[in-house]
Design an enzyme around this catalytic site. Sequence first.
Site, short mmCIF file in Angstrom:
data_model
loop_
_atom_site.label_atom_id
_atom_site.label_comp_id
_atom_site.label_asym_id
_atom_site.label_seq_id
_atom_site.Cartn_x
_atom_site.Cartn_y
_atom_site.Cartn_z
N SER A 589 0.81 -1.17 0.11
CA SER A 589 0.00 0.00 0.18
C SER A 589 0.87 1.25 -0.07
O SER A 589 1.85 1.48 -0.87
CB SER A 589 -0.85 -0.06 1.14
OG SER A 589 -1.87 0.95 1.15
N ASP A 802 -9.72 -4.25 -5.93
CA ASP A 802 -9.04 -3.10 -5.16
C ASP A 802 -9.38 -1.80 -5.65
O ASP A 802 -9.01 -1.48 -6.81
CB ASP A 802 -7.44 -3.39 -4.99
CG ASP A 802 -6.95 -2.17 -4.21
OD1 ASP A 802 -7.68 -1.36 -3.60
OD2 ASP A 802 -5.78 -2.24 -3.98
N HIS A 871 -7.72 -4.93 -1.74
CA HIS A 871 -6.37 -4.06 -1.31
C HIS A 871 -5.59 -5.01 -0.30
O HIS A 871 -6.03 -5.34 0.65
CB HIS A 871 -6.65 -2.62 -0.68
CG HIS A 871 -5.61 -1.80 -0.47
ND1 HIS A 871 -5.03 -1.47 -1.44
CD2 HIS A 871 -5.17 -1.31 0.68
CE1 HIS A 871 -4.11 -0.57 -1.08
NE2 HIS A 871 -4.22 -0.55 0.28
#
Length: 894
Positions: A589, A802, A871
Site C-alpha cells: 500500500s 481493489d 487491497h
Amino acid sequence: MKVELDRFSYLPSEVTEKILLLLSTWEVVRTSVLSSKWRYKWAMLPCLVFDEECISYAASHAKFVKIVDHVLLLHIGPLHKVKLHHRNLLGTEDIDRWILHLSRNSIREFIFIFSGWPDYQLPSSLFSCRDMISLELRNCLLKPPSTFMGFESLEKLRLFRVTLSQDEVERLIVCCPLLKVLRLENCSGFTRLKVDAPNLQVFDFGCVFENFCLEHTLNLKVVYIALKEDIDQREASSSSSNLVKFFVQLPRIQILEIRKYFLKYLAVGSSPPMLPKPCLYLHTLVLRMNFSDEDEIITALCILRSSPALTNLSISARQVEQAVVGEVNSWLHDNQIFLFPELRLVKLNRISGIKAELDFVRLLLSSSPVLERMTIMPAAVHNSSELLKKNSLTMWVLLQVYDTPINTIGRQMGSEASSVCLHVLLLLLLSSFALSVHWPVKSLPGYSGDLPFNFETGYISVDDIEFFYYFVESEGNPAADPVLLYLNGGPGCSGLNGFFYQIGPLKFNISDYTGGLPTLMYEPETWTKTASIIFLDAPVGAGFSYANTTAAWTTTDTGAASQYNDFLRSWIDEHPNFSTNPVYIGSDSYAGMNLPILAQDIINSNEAGVEPIIYLKGMVLSCPHTNTDIETNSKVVFAHRMALISDAMYLSAKTSCNGDYVDTTTAACTESLSAITQCIAEISVTSTLDPDCTFLSPKEDEEKASRRSLRESPIKSPLSLPSSITKKQDFYCHNFPYLLSDVWGNYEGVQEALHVRPGTVKMFFRCNVSLSYTVDTDDAVTYHKNLTDTGLQLLVFSGDHDMVIPHNSIEYWITTLDLTLDTDWRPWFVDGQVAGYTRRYTNDGYRLTYATIKARKQSSLASSDFSGAGHSPHEYKRKEVFDMFHRWIHYYPL
C-alpha cells in the site's frame, strides 16, 4: 495457405545473444524449442551458471548432475564463465569430470562453491586453465601440483574457507603476476603469510595468523584486514614495529579497514608519533579498537596523524576486553596540539562510556576544525548503561563546549571558521534504553507451545529514533535464502500487520474468539518458508518504534526512506551471518511510495562505499501507492469497469472533466464527480465485493481524537471488543481480525515476550493514524524510471477488486517506464485454476513481473478467505500470493 515465418528465426545475432545472456542457463536451454534456428544457439553461449536460481534447490544430486552433463556435452564454442553451486552437489567424481572438461575449453572465469562435507579437494586439471582471469572457490582443499607455473592472466582471486599451506598460498600469489584483487576469508592451513603482488589494488584478508607482511604492494588502494583471534602475548614482546612494516608497503592506500584484533597486532613494538612516510591518499579509515589498551590508542593516533587527507573515520570498540580506566591517559596530553585538517565525518560504535572513550571524543572534537558530523552508537553490553550514566556529566560538559557551530571551535584552535553545525548524537549515550539489541523469542502468549520457527525482536538506533523490528529466519535455507525487509502502509501500520495478516507465519484464530487474549495459529502459506523476513515498525510512531527527541517524531516520505536505509545497514552489521545474503525490499500500500526511494538510497550508498554493502537484488510491491494523480484518475475508470457507475455517469464525467478527475475546474465536472462519489459511498473500497463494515472503521478525525484521549489517560487493562462484534454473524467482516492485534498487542505479557521497552509506547495500535508525517512525494514513477538501469528484479501485484489502488492505475504507470514487453498478458494458475493474470517486462537485466490476483468465492463465513481479491491481496488469497512469490523469488515464471 501461406505459412508466416516465426519472428524469432531472423533476429540479428547480437540481439539473440543479448536475450540469452539475460536468462538463466536452464531457461536458455529451453529456448531451443522457439524455432529451428534457435535450436542450438544456447550451445554457443559463453556463460553458464548452474545454481539454485537455475536448478531448484529441491532438485536431487542425480538430477543436478544430469542437467550439467547434458548442457556441457552439447555445448560448443568457448566458455568464458561457469558457476557451480548447489546444496545437493555432493559427488566429487562428477565435479572432477566437469572441471577437466572446463580446463580444455579456455575458461576465463570460474566460481565453485561446495556445500558438502568434508571439503572437496580440487583436481590438478584446474591448474591447467592458463587463460583464467577470475577464480572464486569456497569450502575446498587447494593443492597446486609441483608443475604448476601460475595463472598468467588471473586478475581476481577469491578464496573462502579454503585449506592450503603457507608455501602453497604464497606460491599461488606470486605465480599470478597480473593479480589485482585478492580475498582470503577464513582460510586455514597457514599461520604466516607474505603477500608479494606488484599489481595488487584490492586486498581483503580475514583469517587466523601469527605473522603477516606485505612486499612489493605499492599499488594497493583498498585493504580490508582482520585478525580473527587474539594474538599470543609472546608475539607482543617484539621490539620492531609491526605498524611501520605494514604501512611502508602502502604508499597509495585510499581505504583501510582494520577489523577484529589486527590493530592489536599493529600495536606490537614501538609505534612512532608519525609514520616515516605519510598516507597522502588515505581518505577512509575503519578501526576496531580496545580503548583500555593505551598501545592500541597510540597506534590509532599514529595512523590518524599520518593521514592528512582523511575525511571519514569509523571506530568500533572491542567491548569484551575493555575495562574502566580511572586516570587520564598520557596519550591525551601528547596529542593536544595536533590537528586532523580534513576530518569531516566520525562514527563511534559500541561505546560504553569509559573515560578513555570520552577522552578520545574530546580529542577528536577539539582537533578537527572542519568536522561536520559525529555519531556515537552505544554498546549492547550489560553494564554499559551504568557506565554511561556515571559519565553523563562529562558528556554534558562536552555538549556545552562542542555541540555548537564549529566556528567556535575554530576560534579556539586559531583556524578558519566553518558555518556547518556539529551534530553529536549523545542522547543515545545518556539513555539506558538506547542500545541496539535483539532477543530470541521462543514462545508468545496465545500460541500453544514453542514457536515452530526462529523468531527475534529488537531495536536498531537510527539517529534519535529507536526502530522496533520482528525478524523471522527462513524455514528453508537461512544461509542462502534472501533477506526481505518488509514495510507496511498507512503510513503508520506496525510490522505486525504484515506478520499476522499478510505474509508472516502466524495468524489469529477468529473462529473461536469470544473475548480476552486472542489465540494464535500457524500459517502454512508463510513467505518465511523461502525467505528470512524483517517486519519493521515504521515510520517512527508505528507499532513499538519511538523517538528520543520531539523533533525526531516528525518525518517525511524521503526522510523515512533514508532512515530505512540506515536501519537496514545497521541490522546487517548486527547480523553478520546474513551479510552476504541477497536482499529484497518489500512494501504494501502506501509504503510503495517509500520503496523505490529506499532502493535508490541503497544503491547510492553502495556506490559511495558505505559499509556494510547491501546486496540488493529486487523489490516486491503489493498494491503500491506510486502516483496520486494516476490513482485518482484510475478510480473513475475502475468504477465504470466494475459496473459501479453507469455508462451515462462515466461518459458525463469523462466529457466534462476531459479525463482529468484531479483538478476539477468546471461546475459540470464537479457535479459529475459528486454523483459518482454518492453512488459508490457505501461500497467497500478495499474490496468491492466485501461488505462495508463501517462500524469497525472509525473515521480518521474520530480515531485521532480517541487516541489523544488515550495518551492523556492510558488504559490499565487490555482492550476489549464490543459484544456485538464478537457475535458469529459479524466474523465475515474483513477488518474484524484487525482489532484482535490491538487487543493482543496491549497485553502486558505480550509486550514482555516481545521485549518491548516499558513506558516507551503508551498504547499499541495496528495502524497509528496520528503520526507527525509529512507527504513530500506524490510521484514515485521518476524513481522507478531511474531504477530500470540497475538490473533489479521487481514483482508488482494487485487485487483485481481493489479500489484504493486500482490495478489499472498500476498497469498505466508501468507502461510509462518504456520497458520491453517480454511476456504479454496471460493467466497464471494455482492448483489448476486461474489465480490471476500476468505480464513481464525487461530492460537489460532489469525485470518487472506484474500480476493480478483474481477474486473467487469464499468457502465459509468464518473463513479468512474472502470473496474479493482486494487491497493488500495477500490478506485475501494467502495461498495464491505465496505460490506467486515462491515462483518469482526462485526465478520461475508465474
